[in-house]
Design a protein around this motif. Structure first.
Motif, short mmCIF file in Angstrom:
data_model
loop_
_atom_site.label_atom_id
_atom_site.label_comp_id
_atom_site.label_asym_id
_atom_site.label_seq_id
_atom_site.Cartn_x
_atom_site.Cartn_y
_atom_site.Cartn_z
N GLN A 301 0.84 -1.19 0.00
CA GLN A 301 0.00 0.00 0.00
C GLN A 301 0.88 1.25 0.00
N LEU A 302 0.62 2.15 -0.94
CA LEU A 302 1.37 3.41 -1.03
C LEU A 302 0.77 4.42 -0.07
N VAL A 303 1.63 5.03 0.74
CA VAL A 303 1.21 6.02 1.73
C VAL A 303 1.97 7.31 1.47
N GLY A 304 1.27 8.44 1.47
CA GLY A 304 1.94 9.73 1.29
C GLY A 304 2.21 10.03 -0.18
N ILE A 305 2.70 11.26 -0.43
CA ILE A 305 3.00 11.69 -1.79
C ILE A 305 4.38 12.35 -1.82
#
Length: 324
Positions: A301-305
């Motif tokens: 899961q990708l978190v943040g930018i």
């Protein structure tokens, strides 16, 4: 019906990964090897229990869940095996102890004696079961489940067992379990539908406890842990990416999934999050674009930018079961 099968314990998986990635002359090698031995013995005992439990095929509905971890009031508690019958919930605490086991009274103690005669107190499995029973009782009440709980202490192999004290729970060997269960007087306390609803609720609520990465546990410098993708065929560390495939320069083995184990190793050993740059450095990805594609296809899961972007493992949502 088996609702949850037993898998290799996370801690054992982490220790095996650390053993693979530590240099042969590392000072922790012997300690890690001993821990692996102990945990593999415990896991083997649980598999031995599972083997005998397969002989239990009652005419009434039932549900089996192995290695269940639940959370109640913020406390995680793990149960080696759960058997749900129409009459009760049966918890088994499985022990794989070499040598002689002596059960002493006042207070109740379990003492293991080695073949050389050395004695050491072991963690009391009855006390462990009492704690788990209290937590599970509360867990069930919150879901409006009213079922009695029975507890068993099961020794995986045929130890010499000397019981000098009456135990509040039954103590068995694994080969005794099918006969013991078949002799139970099972009444229709709940319906088949209710039984399977309880099993589903327990499976939904099963939550893997995320252990601290071992580099933190053992205060290791990340540089002490060998990076790279390890070949499944020859154990060489340092597979190389070429046209969508990982290539082993030593044995010429090819695989498209070599990075999957490396990602697992990272979370078990290094940190609970992983950036694109860390991934490139750890596995030797040729560039960040390939690394991103591999990470996105690995179920993370990708978190943040932008600069704060990182990947974490997707956590199973703790199910909230309704009344039964």
């Amino acid at each position: 019906m088996i609702y949850k099968k037993r898998k290799i314990p996370t801690r054992l998986q982490a220790l095996l990964a650390l053993d693979r990635r530590l240099p042969l002359n590392h000072p922790l090698k012997r300690q890690i090897a001993q821990q692996i031995y102990d945990r593999q013995a415990g896991f083997a005992g649980e598999l031995e229990y599972d083997k005998y439990l397969k002989e239990f095929r009652p005419s009434y509905p039932h549900a089996i869940l192995h290695d269940v971890t639940l959370r109640q009031d913020g406390i995680y508690f793990q149960i080696d095996s759960v058997l749900i019958t129409p009459n009760e919930v049966i918890l088994s605490e499985i022990k794989n102890i070499a040598g002689r086991v002596i059960v002493k009274p006042n207070p109740l103690q379990f003492i293991k004696e080695s073949p050389t005669g050395e004695r050491a107190a072991m963690r009391n499995p009855v006390t462990e079961l009492e704690r788990k029973t209290q937590l599970l009782t509360k867990w069930m009440r919150e879901r409006r489940i009213d079922m009695p709980i029975r507890c068993l202490v099961v020794f995986a192999y045929e130890n010499e067992l000397v019981i000098d004290a009456k135990s509040p729970v039954d103590i068995l060997f694994t080969y005794d379990v099918p006969i013991y269960l078949r002799q139970l007087d099972v009444q229709q306390h709940i319906s088949s539908r209710q039984l399977h609803t309880i099993a589903r609720a327990m499976k939904q609520s099963d939550c893997s406890f995320i252990t601290t990465p071992l580099a933190q546990t053992y205060k290791l410098d990340p540089a002490e842990i060998k990076p790279g993708i390890q070949c499944q065929h020859c154990d060489h560390t340092g597979m190389r990416w070429n046209k969508g495939t990982w290539h082993c320069p030593k044995c010429q083995h090819l695989t498209r999934e070599g990075h999957v184990e490396a990602i697992t190793d990272w979370f078990l050993l290094m940190d609970n999050k992983l950036t694109n740059q860390q991934f490139c450095n750890f596995i030797g990805a040729p560039n960040r674009h390939i690394a991103r594609r591999l990470l996105m296809s690995s179920g993370l899961q990708l978190v943040g930018i932008r600069k704060s972007a990182h990947y974490v493992r997707k956590q199973e949502q703790e199910g909230e079961a309704g009344g039964v």
